[in-house]
Design a protein around this motif. Sequence first.
Motif, PDB file in Angstrom:
ATOM      1  N   LYS A  13     -15.572 110.823  44.624  1.00  0.00           N
ATOM      2  CA  LYS A  13     -14.461 110.531  45.528  1.00  0.00           C
ATOM      3  C   LYS A  13     -14.050 109.061  45.420  1.00  0.00           C
ATOM      4  O   LYS A  13     -14.782 108.228  44.888  1.00  0.00           O
ATOM      5  CB  LYS A  13     -14.866 110.850  46.966  1.00  0.00           C
ATOM      6  N   GLU A  14     -12.907 108.753  45.998  1.00  0.00           N
ATOM      7  CA  GLU A  14     -12.408 107.387  46.009  1.00  0.00           C
ATOM      8  C   GLU A  14     -11.428 107.216  47.160  1.00  0.00           C
ATOM      9  O   GLU A  14     -10.894 108.188  47.683  1.00  0.00           O
ATOM     10  CB  GLU A  14     -11.718 107.037  44.685  1.00  0.00           C
ATOM     11  N   MET A  15     -11.183 105.958  47.571  1.00  0.00           N
ATOM     12  CA  MET A  15     -10.260 105.686  48.668  1.00  0.00           C
ATOM     13  C   MET A  15      -8.814 105.574  48.167  1.00  0.00           C
ATOM     14  O   MET A  15      -7.882 105.994  48.845  1.00  0.00           O
ATOM     15  CB  MET A  15     -10.686 104.399  49.391  1.00  0.00           C
ATOM     16  N   VAL A  16      -8.644 105.014  46.981  1.00  0.00           N
ATOM     17  CA  VAL A  16      -7.334 104.970  46.322  1.00  0.00           C
ATOM     18  C   VAL A  16      -7.526 105.451  44.895  1.00  0.00           C
ATOM     19  O   VAL A  16      -8.368 104.916  44.164  1.00  0.00           O
ATOM     20  CB  VAL A  16      -6.719 103.558  46.333  1.00  0.00           C
ATOM     21  N   LYS A  17      -6.762 106.462  44.489  1.00  0.00           N
ATOM     22  CA  LYS A  17      -6.890 107.035  43.147  1.00  0.00           C
ATOM     23  C   LYS A  17      -5.572 106.939  42.416  1.00  0.00           C
ATOM     24  O   LYS A  17      -4.520 107.267  42.964  1.00  0.00           O
ATOM     25  CB  LYS A  17      -7.323 108.500  43.245  1.00  0.00           C
ATOM     26  N   ALA A  18      -5.622 106.499  41.156  1.00  0.00           N
ATOM     27  CA  ALA A  18      -4.429 106.446  40.318  1.00  0.00           C
ATOM     28  C   ALA A  18      -4.741 107.139  38.997  1.00  0.00           C
ATOM     29  O   ALA A  18      -5.670 106.747  38.289  1.00  0.00           O
ATOM     30  CB  ALA A  18      -4.002 105.004  40.083  1.00  0.00           C
ATOM     31  N   ILE A  19      -3.979 108.169  38.656  1.00  0.00           N
ATOM     32  CA  ILE A  19      -4.145 108.889  37.394  1.00  0.00           C
ATOM     33  C   ILE A  19      -2.843 108.786  36.616  1.00  0.00           C
ATOM     34  O   ILE A  19      -1.797 109.257  37.062  1.00  0.00           O
ATOM     35  CB  ILE A  19      -4.500 110.371  37.633  1.00  0.00           C
ATOM     36  N   GLY A  20      -2.892 108.135  35.456  1.00  0.00           N
ATOM     37  CA  GLY A  20      -1.699 108.007  34.629  1.00  0.00           C
ATOM     38  C   GLY A  20      -0.574 107.257  35.310  1.00  0.00           C
ATOM     39  O   GLY A  20       0.601 107.504  35.035  1.00  0.00           O
ATOM     40  N   ALA A  21      -0.918 106.344  36.181  1.00  0.00           N
ATOM     41  CA  ALA A  21       0.075 105.602  36.968  1.00  0.00           C
ATOM     42  C   ALA A  21       0.099 104.130  36.552  1.00  0.00           C
ATOM     43  O   ALA A  21      -0.722 103.677  35.752  1.00  0.00           O
ATOM     44  CB  ALA A  21      -0.249 105.718  38.454  1.00  0.00           C
ATOM     45  N   THR A  22       1.045 103.403  37.108  1.00  0.00           N
ATOM     46  CA  THR A  22       1.092 101.948  36.966  1.00  0.00           C
ATOM     47  C   THR A  22       1.027 101.358  38.361  1.00  0.00           C
ATOM     48  O   THR A  22       1.945 101.558  39.169  1.00  0.00           O
ATOM     49  CB  THR A  22       2.380 101.491  36.258  1.00  0.00           C
TER      50      THR A  22
END
Length: 463
Positions: A185-194
């Motif tokens: 888990k994570e608090m902020v997740k970015a996948i393929g983002a900028t």
Amino acid sequence: RRSAGSSSNDAANWAQSAAPGGTPGAANNWELVVATSTSDTATSTNNFSATTTTSLTALGTDVPATTTITTNTTWTLAGSPYRLFFDGIKRPIVAPGAVLTIEPGVKIIPQGGNYTALEIQGVINAIATSGAPIIFTSIADADDNTSTAPQKGEWLNIAFSPGSQGNLDYVEFRYGGQGLERPVKEMVKAIGATVNINHSSFESSQSIALRLVDSNGTVENSIFSDNACGISVDSLVLPSSGTDGGCAGSSGYFSAVAEAIPQIRNNQFIRNRLVAIETRNGATPILDSNTFTDNGYPVRIESSYPVVTNSQIVNSILSPPAGGSGQATNTFLNGIAIDDHTHFRKDFTLKKDLPYILEAGGGYSPSVDVGATLTIEPGVIFKTGHTFTALNISGALVASTTPDNPIVFTSLKDDSRGGDTNGDSLVSAPQDGDWANIKFLAGSIGNFTNTIFNYGGYGFIPH
């Protein structure tokens, strides 16, 4: 509390509003009302009742789980706090092509846990000031009641989806990252983002604070404190289910090829229990000028290729044992761990920085694979505290330098090289046989010039 109607995700409903609070399609609570929630606002993971008790509610705005923001929208200070509702199927979404702007001083409160509270498919601009930060936090923390003690993991995360963008300046994230079980888990997740983050803070995540999966952007001048893990930089290696590893568990050793190069620089990492920054599965971040204080590990490398430079360690020293006798120690490792499942599968140069700690155990050691060359910069120090092979070479290892700036392989207990890496002050002293060897397998190549080997040879039987 009065909530928005079920049609709140209609485009017209998110047009510019002249209502107090300026938040289209949502409840701007500038009056005291009897709180009767609609089903949209009642579908959060904590199973809020569809009909609440009669009460006088605070000001603010409810954002139902059915909300889809399709036109440029601003969350204003007048409409704050914004309460996010969601469940396992629905969540508020910023759609592709839409921009959500959040004004300074706004507070956003996920109403429960277990599921993503806000998904960004378009753009979010959250630009605040030091005196009026934007805050994402839990219900217990947001009520400003000193008798309510917020806990780590009271909500899960916000998520940036592939192709999305985020610009965050003076934003605070607190008490999210719910759960340590798989998948991580994570608090902020970015996948393929900028995602560009500046002057922000990530505090008290139960798991990872910020996870960057195949994502670009810059994280700078920010503070990561009291999380299980600070930042995880990873690649998506299991498309069917997403990445399923991370700092709380399994090692990263998949043959992923990362295309993103996020920059993580000039940040402070304080009391992150397991690791401050981990890089996994082919990730190629730039880690520059970060300061580490009292973390389990400052940096951990798992089958990845980070460029690590100008790191600083500022660890605490604990008090001497009871009675005043004995040596003061701490439990913080002052080096960059290379995980025992690591495979270097392409040419890579390890930069001079903190000492590198070669982990080994259970039949596993870091490996340089066939066709890959691991080049060691002058002045690099390796340490290990295991009586196993420290490094397996199937490809090539190049450790060539000058006499005045040697490359060193030595014991984790050797404070004369690279300082007190195991954090025990003078409690331990190096001895012959503290580690075993570097093993060159058939067909491999080694090149050593002005390289020092100390305190190895465990298991050697003289003839």
